[in-house]
Design an enzyme around this catalytic site. Structure first.
Site, PDB file in Angstrom:
ATOM      1  N   LEU A 197     -39.915  19.678  62.446  1.00 25.81           N
ATOM      2  CA  LEU A 197     -38.654  19.278  61.819  1.00 25.81           C
ATOM      3  C   LEU A 197     -38.892  18.041  60.958  1.00 25.81           C
ATOM      4  CD1 LEU A 197     -36.144  19.735  64.785  1.00 25.81           C
ATOM      5  CD2 LEU A 197     -36.571  21.282  62.871  1.00 25.81           C
ATOM      6  N   GLY A 217     -41.114  14.281  64.988  1.00 29.89           N
ATOM      7  CA  GLY A 217     -42.103  13.222  64.818  1.00 29.89           C
ATOM      8  C   GLY A 217     -41.671  11.924  65.461  1.00 29.89           C
ATOM      9  N   ASP A 221     -40.925   3.532  61.613  1.00 27.00           N
ATOM     10  CA  ASP A 221     -41.745   2.837  60.610  1.00 27.00           C
ATOM     11  C   ASP A 221     -40.947   2.085  59.565  1.00 27.00           C
ATOM     12  OD1 ASP A 221     -40.648   4.998  59.330  1.00 27.00           O
ATOM     13  OD2 ASP A 221     -42.443   5.463  58.168  1.00 27.00           O
ATOM     14  N   ASN A 223     -39.309   3.187  57.231  1.00 28.23           N
ATOM     15  CA  ASN A 223     -39.464   3.875  55.955  1.00 28.23           C
ATOM     16  C   ASN A 223     -40.742   3.511  55.187  1.00 28.23           C
ATOM     17  OD1 ASN A 223     -38.178   5.898  54.389  1.00 28.23           O
ATOM     18  ND2 ASN A 223     -37.709   4.368  52.848  1.00 28.23           N
ATOM     19  N   ARG A 224     -41.784   3.081  55.886  1.00 26.83           N
ATOM     20  CA  ARG A 224     -43.034   2.739  55.205  1.00 26.83           C
ATOM     21  C   ARG A 224     -43.879   3.970  54.909  1.00 26.83           C
ATOM     22  NH1 ARG A 224     -43.446  -0.891  59.375  1.00 26.83           N
ATOM     23  NH2 ARG A 224     -45.312   0.154  60.156  1.00 26.83           N
ATOM     24  N   LEU A 243     -32.893  20.036  59.506  1.00 23.97           N
ATOM     25  CA  LEU A 243     -31.557  20.321  60.028  1.00 23.97           C
ATOM     26  C   LEU A 243     -30.575  20.501  58.870  1.00 23.97           C
ATOM     27  CD1 LEU A 243     -31.392  17.728  62.959  1.00 23.97           C
ATOM     28  CD2 LEU A 243     -32.065  20.129  63.056  1.00 23.97           C
ATOM     29  N   LEU A 257     -33.222  10.539  60.490  1.00 26.09           N
ATOM     30  CA  LEU A 257     -32.551  10.073  61.696  1.00 26.09           C
ATOM     31  C   LEU A 257     -33.572   9.539  62.690  1.00 26.09           C
ATOM     32  CD1 LEU A 257     -30.129  13.096  62.185  1.00 26.09           C
ATOM     33  CD2 LEU A 257     -29.623  10.935  61.037  1.00 26.09           C
TER      34      LEU A 257
END
Length: 410
Positions: A197, A217, A221, A223-224, A243, A257
């Site tokens: 996913l 997963g 992070d 968003n890095r 999703l 998310l």
């Protein structure tokens, strides 16, 4: 990806990609902000712990004073009542644990398989690893409470991530699959059923296939590491999907998310078979656009079986009925008065039956200690029904006024 934290995002995330010391200026600012937030969170937690300790001491002191103020016979009754209540609570908890164990054991045999991929710990800071551990703990708690729990897997559970997980109280007793190996090794025979996913996929999940194994997963992070889960799945040659969030609501930011949010959405869908309800119940309001937030309130109103407009009409009708009553005399008091004192102070006032008092939630079970004074019980009713403590309540048992200091035991 679906299971990553995306608390902060903006155009500055695209700037400063020339790394100095491993992080860009933008990333350094975000890291500093995160560290300040963690420090503030730790300070708040310590304060709450201290307040809880003081509250426990206060209750213990009140209990000792209560025992000292009654006769030997009454003291024995109070102690016995407290022991009985404690024993009852322990039995209820034991029964609940047995039910949870039974549901989770059944899920291991026939539940929907959901994998949390923990092979990204080398890309996270210690604070981010700790955040992910907390999310995993929440995932297990939510799954344990579900009527139809899923069959959860933790793969790549080694290194610093494995060490942190093993420090969790009771982790060794979790009814969950724990694998040091990757999901590719642990589920080698079912590679054709693996579905990663990720928000970067072009495929949309319409329904959860019981034969499929959905992978989330485990990465916090900030968003890095964009697109890292999609790249991993493509390299491994397994299916990907996302999703159907865009089909039901508009996100104020990206569709990324946290791990626990994704897991909870999947579990909600397993129960309700309704994506819309699952999204609105789990995704925080701050991540949704204003229109979707208002729609969420309408959905909640619809779940209670009352349309918002109809509910407002009922309220206005009850309000008008109250205003038309000529016998109503409101009493302004600083605190809730005992019924007897109120009658003595205002003998000409007549009690008024309120129509707009919300009902207590009958689906919940309220356990009230037998040694609770009537005054505290009245406060509990006011709190649960949303009434102001400044409004007095008349309480009668078998048409008899009972002093607020009297114990429910008597």
């Amino acid at each position: 990806m679906e299971g990553r934290d995306n608390e902060e995002k903006g155009p500055e995330a695209e700037e400063g990609r020339n790394y100095c010391g491993g992080l860009s200026k933008s990333a350094q600012k975000k890291l500093l902000k995160q560290q300040k937030w963690e420090a503030k969170k730790a300070e708040k937690k310590a304060l709450e712990k201290e307040q809880k300790k003081r509250e426990g001491e206060r209750k213990r002191k009140e209990w000792e004073e209560r025992l000292a103020s009654v006769s030997e016979e009454e003291r024995g009754k109070l102690i016995e009542s407290r022991k009985s209540l404690r024993k009852e609570r322990m039995e209820q908890r034991s029964e609940e644990r047995e039910r949870n164990t039974e549901r989770l054991s059944r899920a291991k045999e026939c539940g929907q398989k959901i994998v949390i991929d923990l092979e990204f710990s080398h890309l996270m800071t210690p604070a981010e690893i700790n955040s992910l551990v907390q999310q995993i703990m929440y995932c297990y708690a939510v799954n344990k409470r579900c009527r139809e729990p899923g069959h959860l897997w933790l793969t790549g559970c080694k290194g610093e991530m494995g060490t942190q997980l093993k420090r969790l109280p009771g982790f060794d007793n979790w009814i969950i699959e724990k694998e040091d190996r990757s999901y590719m090794e642990a589920l080698e025979d079912e590679k054709q059923n693996l579905v990663y996913l990720t928000a970067d996929s072009e495929n949309v999940v319409d329904d959860l296939d019981s034969n499929k194994i959905y992978i989330v997963g485990g990465l916090v992070d900030r968003n890095r590491w964009k697109g890292i889960t999609m790249k991993k799945a493509e390299e491994q040659g397994i299916q990907t999907a996302k999703l159907p969030i865009a089909n039901y609501l508009n996100m104020s930011s990206s569709q990324v998310l946290t791990v626990n949010q994704v897991i909870e959405i999947l579990l909600k869908f397993l129960e309700t078979k309704n994506w819309k309800d699952s999204f609105f119940q789990v995704i925080p309001q701050r991540k949704r656009c204003q229109a979707d937030s208002e729609q969420s309130q309408q959905v909640k109103g619809g779940e209670n079986g009352i349309d918002s407009e109809e509910k407002n009409d009922q309220f206005e009708s009850k309000k008008q009925c109250a205003q038309d009553s000529t016998r109503i005399r409101w009493i302004n008091t600083k605190a809730c008065l005992e019924a007897g004192q109120l009658r003595e102070k205002h003998p000409n006032y007549e009690p008024y039956a309120r129509f707009d008092i919300p009902d207590l939630d009958t689906k919940k079970t309220y356990h009230v200690p037998a040694n609770t004074p009537l005054g505290e019980f009245v406060d509990f009713i006011q709190l649960q029904s949303g009434l102001s403590i400044k409004k007095p309540i008349f309480v009668f048992f078998k048409n008899t006024k009972t002093p607020t200091g009297e114990l429910l035991l008597n």
